[in-house]
Design an enzyme around this catalytic site. Structure first.
Site, short mmCIF file in Angstrom:
data_model
loop_
_atom_site.label_atom_id
_atom_site.label_comp_id
_atom_site.label_asym_id
_atom_site.label_seq_id
_atom_site.Cartn_x
_atom_site.Cartn_y
_atom_site.Cartn_z
N GLU A 1 -5.05 -9.00 -0.24
CA GLU A 1 -5.86 -8.91 0.99
C GLU A 1 -7.31 -8.69 0.60
OE1 GLU A 1 -4.68 -5.81 3.76
OE2 GLU A 1 -2.56 -6.25 3.42
N GLU B 1 0.81 -1.23 0.00
CA GLU B 1 0.00 0.00 0.00
C GLU B 1 0.84 1.27 0.00
OE1 GLU B 1 -3.14 -0.17 2.91
OE2 GLU B 1 -4.19 -1.72 1.79
C1 BGP Z 1 -4.63 -2.76 4.81
C2 BGP Z 1 -3.30 -3.14 5.40
C3 BGP Z 1 -3.34 -4.22 6.42
C4 BGP Z 1 -4.57 -4.22 7.28
C5 BGP Z 1 -5.84 -3.94 6.49
C6 BGP Z 1 -7.07 -3.70 7.35
O1 BGP Z 1 -4.63 -1.42 4.53
O2 BGP Z 1 -2.41 -3.55 4.39
O3 BGP Z 1 -2.13 -4.17 7.11
O4 BGP Z 1 -4.39 -3.41 8.38
O5 BGP Z 1 -5.71 -2.84 5.66
O6 BGP Z 1 -7.05 -2.42 7.90
P1 BGP Z 1 -7.47 -2.17 9.40
O7 BGP Z 1 -6.56 -3.05 10.20
O8 BGP Z 1 -7.22 -0.74 9.66
O9 BGP Z 1 -8.88 -2.55 9.51
#
Ligand code: BGP
Length: 471
Positions: free
Chosen positions: A371, A166
């Site tokens: 993800e 990201e």
């Molecule tokens: C993405 C990241 C992850 C994870 C996910 C969920 O942006 O790559 O590391 O954190 O989001 O986000 P959050 O944990 O804020 O719900």
């Protein structure tokens, strides 16, 4: 489009799940690990820090055994840069190398393909202190040296690599760059300078991976929300195009096409934020392309036009995670057609289908969803099991979107749920859970950190067993 028949998932589809080091490993100060920007982050004290996390560092064998039981074909994890190079450069920490060798060996023995992210938010604090991190061009050499070390050390077993998680968010988050919040314009400018250096570093990593890892494949891992024009007003459609270029495409256009897209370039020049481009930078990007597009997908957003007026001038921005409102360009508005998670993330599986097609049309590279997941507050039932039907519903709808995108010809490598076990959420600690496996701890009470399978674990196990025929 609806079709009479839908093609099955291909036999070699990578059914995966993902985590990131700082969110799951714990052992933040153990075995010689150096500090990262995540370790020194000043955060809301009601949210847990990353010192213990899911204690994966000490539970990795048990976690891999659960992955094997689930039937995973791939596991995406990140290497904590400061476990290998505690200062970000300089001396190697052998204990860090030993840990990742052991984890990779465990995965290979379990028949699980490792997919490794080189850098997932946890930038070495040592490099911030030495020269200000990504704002200095020395950061490019240090990232490439670290990447080359990983390719040489783990590349005999790791064939899938991700450069930067990201990047498109990191450049908008001052603390992840080691900056204080400060002046918004200066912070934005610094972020886009960092962005340029990251793109040069990524191009060099693509090159190094292709030279050093036999049959190695490498790509970025951006965040890509689907965006919609809020209405059929032409001005909203134009604002949507601008937002697509400025929020979604700008990093990938540099990674894949070696160019600042026209909207992005004009945006930066207009605001005096264009970073210095050295001779050879863009050629390097054009000559060294990724093998696939990795992207994280959670939600969609609606975009409408936001014209300037006497109160809102060009350059006025409202920063949250990303600017959600920019005078003269666009604003993000609520989509009345979608439901949302407890955190307001609008749930949109059809949006994922559209994203897959947009990415395929623009880049013609196979996709890897790095993800996709559903964050929720959870408690086990009287039998000790988390009945996470909402998560199963979310994941199966999104997998159907993938299947439908493949049905019209989109190339795919695979799909990773976020996350395999519960991990520390980036913004909400342990109160927001994503795992297929529950980790027995609370925000501040560590409990015994034992693992238990949620209902979604069994659902994903069955889905993999059927190679997605149940989707
Ligand atoms: C993405 C990241 C992850 C994870 C996910 C969920 O942006 O790559 O590391 O954190 O989001 O986000 P959050 O944990 O804020 O719900």
């Amino acid at each position: 489009m609806e079709t009479k028949n839908i093609r099955p998932f291909p036999k070699n589809f990578l059914w995966g799940s993902a985590t990131a080091a700082f969110q799951c490993e714990g052992a933040a100060h153990e075995d010689g690990k150096g500090l990262s920007v995540m370790d020194v982050r000043k955060q809301d004290p009601s949210i847990c820090n990353y010192e213990v996390a899911s204690d994966h560092y000490h539970h990795y064998k048990e976690d891999v055994a659960l992955m094997k039981e689930c039937g995973l074909k791939a596991y995406r994890f990140s290497i904590a840069w400061t476990r290998i190079f505690p200062q970000g450069n300089g001396a190697v920490n052998q204990k860090g190398v030993d840990f990742y060798n052991a984890l990779i060996d465990e995965l290979i023995a379990a028949g699980i393909e490792p997919i490794v992210t080189l850098y997932h938010f946890e930038y070495p604090q040592g490099l911030i202190e030495q020269y200000g991190g990504w704002l200095d061009r020395r950061s490019i050499d240090d990232y490439v040296s670290y990447a080359e070390f990983c390719f040489k050390t783990f590349g005999d077993r790791v064939k899938y690599w991700l450069t930067i998680n990201e990047q498109d968010h990191v450049v908008h988050m001052p603390f992840r760059l080691g900056l204080s919040e400060g002046d918004i314009h200066e912070t934005e400018k610094a972020g886009f300078l960092a962005n340029h250096h990251m793109c040069v570093a990524a191009a060099r990593a693509f090159k190094a991976c292709h030279e050093l890892v036999k049959d190695g494949k490498i790509g970025p891992a951006v965040c890509f929300d689907m965006l919609y024009p809020t209405s059929n007003r032409p001005a909203d459609a134009l604002a949507w195009l601008d937002a697509m270029d400025l929020r979604n495409y700008y990093v990938l256009d540099m990674n894949v096409h070696g160019e600042y897209n026209g909207t992005f370039r004009r945006y930066l020049e207009d605001r005096g934020m264009m970073p210095p481009i050295l001779p050879g930078d863009m050629e390097l990007m054009r000559e060294n392309r990724p093998d696939f597009i990795g992207f994280n997908y959670y939600a969609s957003k609606s975009i409408s036009a936001f014209p300037t007026d006497e109160n809102n001038k060009i350059g006025d921005i409202a920063i949250k995670l990303l600017p959600d409102r920019e005078a003269g360009i666009y604003q993000v508005v609520k989509n009345q057609n979608l439901s949302a998670t407890l955190w307001g993330w609008e749930i949109d599986d059809i949006g994922l289908e559209s994203v897959c097609r947009l990415l395929w049309d623009r880049y013609r590279l196979p996709l890897l969803i790095t993800e996709n997941g559903f964050g929720n507050k959870e408690t086990p039932d009287e039998n000790g099991m988390v009945i996470d039907d909402d998560r199963i519903d979310y994941l199966s709808r999104h997998l159907l979107a993938v299947k439908k995108a493949m049905n019209v010809g989109v190339g795919f490598l695979g799909y990773c749920t976020w996350s395999f076990m519960d991990i520390v959420s980036g913004h909400s600690g342990f109160s927001k859970r994503y795992g297929l496996v529950r980790v027995n701890r609370e925000e501040h009470e560590l409990k015994d950190l034992s693992r238990s399978k949620k209902k979604s674990f069994y659902w994903y196990q069955e889905t993999i067993r059927q190679n997605g025929d149940n989707i």
